[in-house]
Design a protein around this motif. Structure first.
Motif, PDB file in Angstrom:
ATOM      1  N   ARG A 125      -7.176   1.202   7.095  1.00  0.00           N
ATOM      2  CA  ARG A 125      -7.202   0.069   6.168  1.00  0.00           C
ATOM      3  C   ARG A 125      -6.279  -1.051   6.640  1.00  0.00           C
ATOM      4  O   ARG A 125      -6.601  -2.239   6.489  1.00  0.00           O
ATOM      5  N   ARG A 126      -5.140  -0.701   7.226  1.00  0.00           N
ATOM      6  CA  ARG A 126      -4.240  -1.727   7.749  1.00  0.00           C
ATOM      7  C   ARG A 126      -4.871  -2.457   8.935  1.00  0.00           C
ATOM      8  O   ARG A 126      -4.743  -3.678   9.060  1.00  0.00           O
TER       9      ARG A 126
ATOM     10  N   VAL B 198      -4.983   5.321   5.738  1.00  0.00           N
ATOM     11  CA  VAL B 198      -4.172   4.139   5.425  1.00  0.00           C
ATOM     12  C   VAL B 198      -4.100   3.218   6.635  1.00  0.00           C
ATOM     13  O   VAL B 198      -4.214   1.991   6.516  1.00  0.00           O
TER      14      VAL B 198
ATOM     15  N   ASP C 175      -0.342   4.518  -1.512  1.00  0.00           N
ATOM     16  CA  ASP C 175      -1.497   5.185  -0.904  1.00  0.00           C
ATOM     17  C   ASP C 175      -1.111   6.454  -0.150  1.00  0.00           C
ATOM     18  O   ASP C 175      -1.986   7.229   0.248  1.00  0.00           O
TER      19      ASP C 175
ATOM     20  N   ASP D 223       0.816  -1.213   0.000  1.00  0.00           N
ATOM     21  CA  ASP D 223       0.000   0.000   0.000  1.00  0.00           C
ATOM     22  C   ASP D 223       0.854   1.270   0.000  1.00  0.00           C
ATOM     23  O   ASP D 223       0.363   2.361   0.328  1.00  0.00           O
TER      24      ASP D 223
END
Length: 268
Positions: free
Chosen positions: A126-127, A123, A94, A91
């Motif tokens: 999302r992790r 971000v 991002d 990612d």
């Protein structure tokens, strides 16, 4: 009497269904003081250790590995960096260039992140979702003490507290336990927000007592030491381990590469 009783039961059932997600959301993993653990972030994970917790990389660890460890009775903590950009992560694109600061000392492929940025926080959410989707029991977000460092940004201690509490809140909403990583100066203030601590070299740098508040709150301190003397000199290692046991820490002596070249434990 019956006409009142049954509607009342139906009303209670509806309430229980409404509040059930709230109760479930509070049911994240909280390891006990003295929990045994293994920490490996590089190489093929050695699954043979008889410990309560495995701390492994979020991105590099497969769902199958996580499930195998859990099937053998272990809890799985998933590591990711919450304060630095790593150019090899899937990612990496991002992040915006404006949110990337100076290079980390000793880590040429990492740069500090602006923890105040909403994009950085997106971000990280999302992790955390990835950790929940993979079935991790908890997370270890790294580099959450960057306010003490020349990152290239001008954020302060209160910005770090806000960011760390944001991470903890988001993790808990997903049913994940979360550990405070290497932030001795804010450990007391954050002890109620986090479920455990992961520390490095707290004996070497005389920082261990900063985490006493977590132990007092029934939350473990998982510590790793890297000094070669602890490997080569048994008496030095025993002396350090006695201190660790007095503090009720869970201390390992590991290679700094965290690749399972060796593992020595201070377990009694």
């Amino acid at each position: 009497m019956r006409t009142v009783f049954f509607p009342f039961i139906a009303f209670c059932l509806l309430l229980s269904l409404f509040f059930a997600p709230l109760y479930a959301a509070n049911d994240w993993y909280r390891p006990p003081v003295g929990a045994t653990w293994h920490w490996q972030l590089d190489g093929e994970v050695n699954e043979s250790y008889d410990v309560a917790i495995y701390d492994i990389d979020l991105f590099d660890s497969s769902v199958e590995l996580i499930q195998r460890l859990q099937a053998s009775g272990k809890k799985v903590i998933c590591y990711f960096s919450a304060g630095s950009y790593e150019d090899w992560r899937p990612d990496a694109t991002d992040f915006s260039e404006q949110d990337l600061g100076k290079t980390l000392k000793g880590w040429d492929d990492e740069r500090w992140l602006d923890i105040r940025s909403s994009q950085v926080r997106d971000v990280m959410v999302r992790r955390l979702n990835l950790a929940a989707e993979k079935g991790c029991d908890g997370v270890e977000p790294d580099n959450v003490d960057s306010y003490r460092t020349n990152t290239g940004f001008s954020f302060r201690a209160n910005d770090q507290l806000d960011y760390n509490r944001f991470l903890a809140t988001q993790a808990h909403q997903l049913g994940l336990g979360i550990g405070l990583k290497n932030n001795p100066d804010q450990a007391r203030l954050l002890s109620s927000d986090f479920d455990f601590a992961v520390t490095e070299q707290c004996f070497e740098y005389s920082e261990c007592r900063s985490y006493s508040g977590l132990i007092q709150a029934g939350k473990p301190v998982l510590n790793a030491e890297y000094r070669r003397i602890y490997v080569d000199d048994e008496s030095e290692r025993n002396s350090m381990c006695k201190q660790s046991q007095r503090l009720a820490f869970s201390t390992l002596v590991l290679p700094k590469t965290l690749d399972d070249q060796f593992r020595l434990s201070c377990e009694p």
